[in-house]
Design an enzyme around this catalytic site. Structure first.
Site, PDB file in Angstrom:
ATOM      1  N   SER A  67       0.792  -1.226   0.000  1.00 16.50           N
ATOM      2  CA  SER A  67       0.000   0.000   0.000  1.00 16.50           C
ATOM      3  C   SER A  67       0.828   1.282   0.000  1.00 16.50           C
ATOM      4  O   SER A  67       0.305   2.340  -0.312  1.00 16.50           O
ATOM      5  CB  SER A  67      -0.949   0.015   1.196  1.00 16.50           C
ATOM      6  OG  SER A  67      -0.231  -0.164   2.392  1.00 16.50           O
TER       7      SER A  67
ATOM      8  N   LYS B 241     -11.750   0.731  -2.062  1.00 22.40           N
ATOM      9  CA  LYS B 241     -10.710   1.372  -2.869  1.00 22.40           C
ATOM     10  C   LYS B 241     -11.192   1.400  -4.323  1.00 22.40           C
ATOM     11  O   LYS B 241     -12.116   2.130  -4.629  1.00 22.40           O
ATOM     12  CB  LYS B 241      -9.390   0.653  -2.640  1.00 22.40           C
ATOM     13  CG  LYS B 241      -9.052   0.683  -1.123  1.00 22.40           C
ATOM     14  CD  LYS B 241      -7.721   0.168  -0.770  1.00 22.40           C
ATOM     15  CE  LYS B 241      -7.560  -0.086   0.715  1.00 22.40           C
ATOM     16  NZ  LYS B 241      -7.633   1.079   1.581  1.00 22.40           N
TER      17      LYS B 241
ATOM     18  N   HIS C 257      -5.320  -3.451  -2.795  1.00 22.78           N
ATOM     19  CA  HIS C 257      -4.900  -2.437  -3.763  1.00 22.78           C
ATOM     20  C   HIS C 257      -4.759  -2.997  -5.175  1.00 22.78           C
ATOM     21  O   HIS C 257      -4.276  -2.307  -6.068  1.00 22.78           O
ATOM     22  CB  HIS C 257      -3.586  -1.783  -3.322  1.00 22.78           C
ATOM     23  CG  HIS C 257      -3.757  -0.980  -2.077  1.00 22.78           C
ATOM     24  ND1 HIS C 257      -4.284   0.289  -2.073  1.00 22.78           N
ATOM     25  CD2 HIS C 257      -3.533  -1.310  -0.781  1.00 22.78           C
ATOM     26  CE1 HIS C 257      -4.356   0.728  -0.832  1.00 22.78           C
ATOM     27  NE2 HIS C 257      -3.910  -0.222  -0.024  1.00 22.78           N
TER      28      HIS C 257
HETATM   29  C1  PLP Z   1      -3.440  -3.608   2.168  1.00 22.64           C
HETATM   30  C2  PLP Z   1      -4.665  -3.183   2.909  1.00 22.64           C
HETATM   31  N1  PLP Z   1      -5.430  -4.120   3.492  1.00 22.64           N
HETATM   32  C3  PLP Z   1      -6.547  -3.790   4.165  1.00 22.64           C
HETATM   33  C4  PLP Z   1      -6.949  -2.484   4.303  1.00 22.64           C
HETATM   34  C5  PLP Z   1      -8.176  -2.154   5.087  1.00 22.64           C
HETATM   35  O1  PLP Z   1      -9.224  -1.858   4.233  1.00 22.64           O
HETATM   36  P1  PLP Z   1     -10.433  -0.931   4.693  1.00 22.64           P
HETATM   37  O2  PLP Z   1      -9.988   0.482   4.510  1.00 22.64           O
HETATM   38  O3  PLP Z   1     -11.566  -1.330   3.803  1.00 22.64           O
HETATM   39  O4  PLP Z   1     -10.704  -1.248   6.126  1.00 22.64           O
HETATM   40  C6  PLP Z   1      -6.196  -1.472   3.712  1.00 22.64           C
HETATM   41  C7  PLP Z   1      -6.642  -0.054   3.836  1.00 22.64           C
HETATM   42  O5  PLP Z   1      -5.947   0.860   3.994  1.00 22.64           O
HETATM   43  C8  PLP Z   1      -5.010  -1.816   3.009  1.00 22.64           C
HETATM   44  O6  PLP Z   1      -4.226  -0.879   2.464  1.00 22.64           O
END
Ligand code: PLP
Length: 433
Positions: free
Chosen positions: A212, A271, A240
């Site tokens: 991310s 996202k 992502h």
């Molecule tokens: C790699 C990754 N997994 C999980 C999440 C969590 O997702 P959510 O924002 O839907 O809680 C994020 C969010 O920033 C993320 O970047």
């Protein structure tokens, strides 16, 4: 800039005062001391412009229709994960409005009681089909999906073998199990980690498909091979990559043309898919296990039915090859190549997340603030989110940004980077491809 910033970013101030990684020190403080320390940290950060977060978005719409020519007041949001601009897609909005009118704005309950509508079941079937798994379960965030899955599946007798840069929800989800970390995207280090893990019967390797902060892809083919040879299950977080990578946005495994899929795949619906929520996809027995035991699923309100409907529409659009996928990739290539040609280091990114690596925190903050004043929103990322001396500006690209705006942004980045001494090359005229 005449202020010394150094380690005084909001995040390092927070860590210094709260010592979050050393729970014993934090534990010694009274409630009042903790609360007052928090107030002081926020105040210091705000007074000194160290707090670059929670900036109001009203004036930073991705599709700023009044200002298409990239004039100096141009507002461009390069800090959103709305990669496909699906939050503004007319067909998706239409479906959302129809469902709100039909079923209201909320689901009203947890999924096990009255919070499951037909549209939720359709979404789970669609997500499983889209990602190529038997079954799926929808959560109210990507965080609760990862956290719930891992706290349900793993016990103190098992082991999680984790890339050091997996998302916080994964680290938090491993709270009840043994953890062995391997160096980021380093298969040799994974081999060593898996040897250490041999004493455990149940082993789960966990990686992100696309990371991310740096936007780099996990070497999944090699990881799968190592997993197979060592009797370990594999989980990949596609938050992502879903909607962005591979054929019709089916994720990293599709991008890498992996035929035999990893055991478990998870992701966020907040996202590229333009809504809110998260999912786990995998064998149907695993989904049954979560329905029976997963506390973040069982005890938390389901996503609104209209949100389930808009995600379904987003998946339909992806299946039919929506033009926003190619618009996004055209923007990614143009922007990344332009940054490189002006002398910036964009690391190993191969996705919609494009970092500008700047090890000097003061200059990084300076550039972020200069851009913000010109109507350009980017994220500044510092330690401990990334390792020390690997700070970066995180740019998240979107299909909804016109090329003229990207040219405007690139010109500002170039001139401000030169002022700050971040790049030396002579200015080059940015031309859209
Ligand atoms: C790699 C990754 N997994 C999980 C999440 C969590 O997702 P959510 O924002 O839907 O809680 C994020 C969010 O920033 C993320 O970047």
């Amino acid at each position: 800039m005449n202020k010394v910033i150094g380690d005084k970013t909001f995040i390092s101030l927070r860590d210094k005062y709260f010592n979050l990684r050393n729970k014993n020190v934090y534990g010694e403080l009274s409630f009042r001391e903790r609360i007052n320390a928090a107030r002081d940290v926020k105040q210091i950060a705000m007074q000194n412009d160290y707090f670059l977060y929670r900036r109001e978005q009203d004036s930073f719409s991705i599709s700023d229709v009044n200002n298409k020519n990239g004039s100096p007041s141009c507002k461009v949001n390069l800090a959103s994960n709305d990669y496909l601009d699906f939050t503004h897609h007319p067909q998706i909005i239409k479906v959302g409005v129809q469902y709100i009118e039909k079923l209201g704005v909320g689901s009203g309950s947890v999924p096990m009681l009255s919070g499951t509508y037909k549209i939720h079941n359709e979404l789970e079937a669609n997500l499983a089909a889209f990602t190529g798994y038997d079954s799926s379960l929808v959560f109210n965030s990507g965080y609760t999906a990862n956290y719930g899955l891992l706290t349900s599946l793993l016990t103190f007798k098992d082991v999680a073998i984790l890339d050091t840069r997996v998302h916080a929800s994964i680290i938090d989800g491993c709270v009840n199990t043994n953890c062995i970390y391997f160096s980021h995207n380093d298969c040799h280090s994974l081999q060593i980690a898996i040897q250490k893990a041999k004493v455990y019967r149940n082993k789960l390797i966990i990686v992100d498909g696309v990371y991310s902060m740096g936007g780099e892809i996990a070497p999944l083919c090699e990881i799968i091979e190592i997993g197979k040879n060592n009797n370990a299950m594999i989980m990949v977080d596609e938050s992502h990559s879903i909607g962005v990578m591979g054929e019709n946005g089916k994720g990293t495994q599709s991008y890498l043309k992996i035929i035999e899929k990893v055991d478990i795949s998870t992701g966020s619906l907040g996202k590229a898919l333009g809504g809110i929520g998260g999912y786990v996809t995998g064998p149907s027995g695993l989904i049954n296990l979560l329905e029976l035991t997963c506390r973040s699923y069982i005890y938390s309100t389901s996503i609104p039915p209209a949100n389930a409907a808009t995600i379904n529409k987003a998946l339909d659009l992806l299946e039919s090859g929506d033009e926003n996928i190619s618009k996004l990739w055209s923007n990614i290539h143009f922007f990344k190549e332009s940054l490189k040609s002006m002398g910036h280091n964009t690391g190993n990114s191969n996705s919609a997340i494009i970092p500008i690596l700047i090890s000097d925190d003061e200059k990084l903050m300076g550039l972020t603030q200069k851009l913000y004043k010109k109507g350009i929103l980017v994220n500044a990322i510092f330690y401990p989110v990334v390792p020390k001396r690997q700070s970066l500006i995180r740019i998240s690209m979107s299909a909804g940004i016109e090329k003229t705006k990207l040219e405007y942004v690139l010109n500002q980045i170039e001139s401000d980077s030169k002022t700050l001494g971040l790049i030396k090359s002579a200015p080059k005229k940015m031309k859209a491809l």
